[in-house]
Design an enzyme around this catalytic site. Structure first.
Site, PDB file in Angstrom:
ATOM      1  N   LYS A 285       0.990  -1.266   0.147  1.00  0.00           N
ATOM      2  CA  LYS A 285      -0.015   0.001  -0.007  1.00  0.00           C
ATOM      3  C   LYS A 285       0.853   1.144   0.070  1.00  0.00           C
ATOM      4  O   LYS A 285       1.975   1.300   0.721  1.00  0.00           O
ATOM      5  CB  LYS A 285      -0.889  -0.095   1.364  1.00  0.00           C
ATOM      6  N   GLU A 369     -19.988  -7.312   9.417  1.00  0.00           N
ATOM      7  CA  GLU A 369     -21.254  -6.666  10.332  1.00  0.00           C
ATOM      8  C   GLU A 369     -22.123  -7.758  10.963  1.00  0.00           C
ATOM      9  O   GLU A 369     -22.674  -7.392  11.732  1.00  0.00           O
ATOM     10  CB  GLU A 369     -21.836  -5.678   9.335  1.00  0.00           C
ATOM     11  N   ARG A 397     -25.828  -3.954   5.956  1.00  0.00           N
ATOM     12  CA  ARG A 397     -25.500  -5.729   5.701  1.00  0.00           C
ATOM     13  C   ARG A 397     -25.726  -6.375   6.883  1.00  0.00           C
ATOM     14  O   ARG A 397     -25.643  -7.620   6.801  1.00  0.00           O
ATOM     15  CB  ARG A 397     -24.084  -5.569   5.466  1.00  0.00           C
TER      16      ARG A 397
END
Length: 621
Positions: A285, A369, A397
């Site tokens: 990253k 979630e 979700r």
């Protein structure tokens, strides 16, 4: 902006297919410069995009978009894809109102297949897209799902893998691993095996062996199965296998995601297999920008920054998320039953200090979630006081878990809904406008919407310590209003200001401020009712509203299924004979833009509300 000589000549993926390696490497440098310069001005997701430059170039050189469809999970790492698909000239408009979206958007380009913004969906989408190709007889087309290692903490990814691995066809999953190891490799032999498996010579040998053994009459297939068992036994002993192969995918990797030649070679091999494949790519990253490499989390999603120094806007004062985290820490000091849960959003939801101070009661479950809510139900069942902090858009979700695993069980927990209402530049997939219509029908739920930090502290303390059932507390991204509010009874469900019996304006949360501004601009004598608890509205409060000739409820929520619809039903059931109107947001997906601009577009700014009040006040008696 630098010259970008190669980049500005690219009008589509076909323009990079004939480039030589030197040109491709130079193109990668130009792309990184373009990303850094544009995100430094507009904000956005930088580190993740810097990490997929070589990978995205390789995908567009090996496959033929849009004939072959590339799906980016979550989608925030699609900036390089946009640059390679003819959107360089518009790239300066990234994340601006009317400009390019920060996520894939089919309205922008035929190369963007779906609008994505939430995690772990790409593999299931890819399986469906490929099956449609097969049903249409288009068996020469490929579907590629680019999935981050973070998305593999979400169960939907495995549901997609479970179904995709048993479906023959041109499905390729690219696992972009930029943080953690997915499968444990052991020692130098594993690295050597991975290296061999990524070489064309190994694959050519394997193909020749397959043709010879399976083509030999009578004993060929027996020998082939024997060799396969020997290979699997050796691999299980030295390499330990991995879940992807067990689920039916040919596995490649892990490979260097910044080695252009290796990436293209392995992707071509996966393409030629014509079966479900998973290519495990290791990336960095922030690659190519030292500040982002050193602090990838800080450069994940950010506002504008100084390219030379890496300095970017840091909060000069606490916001709603910080206040929530501070108060929860204060409460947890005195009550060991309080537990905090997050779904990979600990810092964003203000829980960093809680995680340090109460590490034994802090649970980051990853992008899961559904698990977070059911886990909270289990904690509550055995005497704990769970608090789940979640962005409004991501709460969507876990709707079934709210109903089945908490409400139906009669359990108590606190649901702290961050980023409620209009969020802004992240656009359609991140606006927090569905939580109220989603939660209103849930039996036994209470929903609160504080306007100030003092109200948030008071409501949080009361609900965590004394709440029964599900207590949902929703608050916006950003800061409390600068203006002094004329309200003092923080613990009351609602509070009036003004003495008019003609017109009553009602609102809650952040929109209270714009309503008060609108009332001042309208320069009319009205009463104002501020709701702290927006659901349920008690019977006594409904009776008090019957005295007004006109009632106008204004909310930062969809009109359909919002508090305005709910209150309208309550008034109708009591045979209210005056004029009632609820005003909210039309049922459409709000695109990118600054929150204040979007509020004005929805006629929810102070000036628009003033006009609305004047017009409503003129209605006949």
């Amino acid at each position: 902006m630098p010259e970008d000589n190669l980049l500005k000549a690219i009008h589509g993926p076909q323009d990079i297919k004939e480039m030589n390696l030197a040109e491709i490497l130079e193109l990668g440098k130009e792309i990184r410069d373009c990303l850094i310069n544009n995100v430094s001005n507009n904000g956005g997701h930088l580190a993740s995009n810097l990490g997929v430059v070589e990978l995205t170039i390789a995908l567009h050189r090996v496959f033929d978009s849009p004939k072959d469809q590339i799906i980016f999970d979550v989608g925030h790492q699609c900036y390089v894809h946009k640059l390679l698909t003819g959107r360089y000239e518009k790239f300066q408009s990234l994340r601006k109102e009317g400009g390019l979206s920060g996520f894939p958007n089919p309205e922008e380009s035929m190369h963007d297949i779906l609008k994505t913004g939430h995690s772990s969906t790409a593999i299931s989408s890819a399986v469906g897209l490929l099956k449609a190709f097969q049903l249409n007889g288009e068996n020469d087309r490929y579907v590629i799902a680019v999935v981050g290692d973070g998305a593999m903490t979400g169960g939907l990814s495995y549901e997609g893998l479970n179904n995709g691995g048993r479906m023959p066809g041109n499905l390729i999953v690219v696992l972009n691993d930029n943080d953690m190891s997915i499968s444990e490799n052991v020692g130098s032999f594993a690295a050597y095996l991975s290296k061999i498996r990524s070489r064309q010579g190994y694959f050519k040998f394997k193909d020749i062996l397959t043709r010879i053994t399976t083509g030999t009459p009578l004993i060929g297939k027996v020998f082939y199965r024997f060799f396969q068992k020997i290979k699997q036994a050796l691999k299980s002993f030295f390499y330990q296998g991995n879940i992807f192969e067990d689920m039916g995918f040919a596995y490649f990797g892990p490979i260097d995601g910044h080695n252009q030649k290796t990436l293209e070679r392995v992707l071509k091999r996966a393409k030629n297999l014509k079966k479900p494949c998973l290519v495990h790519v290791k990336t960095v990253k922030g690659k190519g920008y030292s500040y982002a490499e050193d602090q990838p989390a800080d450069f994940h999603g950010l506002s504008s920054f100084n390219v030379a120094t890496g300095e970017h806007g840091k909060k000069v004062k606490p916001d709603f998320s910080d206040i929530f985290g501070e108060e929860l820490c204060r409460l947890a000091m005195d009550d060991h039953r309080i537990c905090a849960i997050t779904a990979a959003m600990g810092a964003g939801c203000g829980l960093s200090e809680f995680a340090k101070t109460f590490s034994g009661r802090f649970y980051d479950v990853g992008i899961a979630e559904q698990h977070a809510l059911t886990f909270a139900g289990g904690l509550a069942r055995n005497g704990m006081k769970p608090v789940f902090a979640v962005y409004s858009s991501f709460l969507q979700r876990g709707f079934d878990q709210v109903i089945h695993d908490i409400a139906l069980q009669g359990l108590s927990m606190t649901l702290c809904i961050d980023r409620a209402g209009i969020v802004g530049e992240d656009g359609e997939t991140h606006q927090g406008l569905f939580d109220i219509p989603m939660l209103l029908p849930v039996p036994g739920i209470s929903i609160y919407s504080p306007t100030s930090y003092a109200e948030l502290r008071c409501i949080l303390r009361n609900r965590v310590l004394n709440g029964t059932g599900i207590s949902a507390i929703r608050y916006p991204r950003g800061y409390e209003p600068d203006m002094v509010l004329p309200f003092h009874h923080l613990e009351e469900p609602a509070e009036y200001t003004g003495t008019s019996k003609e017109l009553c304006i009602i609102s809650y949360g952040r929109q209270v401020v714009n309503c008060l501004k609108g009332i001042r601009l309208a320069n009319l004598q009205v009463s104002f009712l501020k709701l702290n608890r927006i659901f349920p509205i008690e019977e006594q409060l409904v009776r008090s509203l019957m005295q007004f000739k006109k009632i106008l409820l204004i909310e930062e929520c969809y009109q359909t299924g919002g508090i305005g619809s709910y209150l309208g039903n309550l008034l109708m059931n009591r045979h209210y004979t005056g004029y009632y109107r609820n005003f909210g947001i039309d049922n459409l997906f709000l695109k990118s833009g600054k929150p204040d601009d979007l509020l004005a577009e929805c006629h929810l700014d102070g000036a628009s509300i003033a006009k609305m009040i004047r017009k409503f006040e003129e209605y006949p008696e």
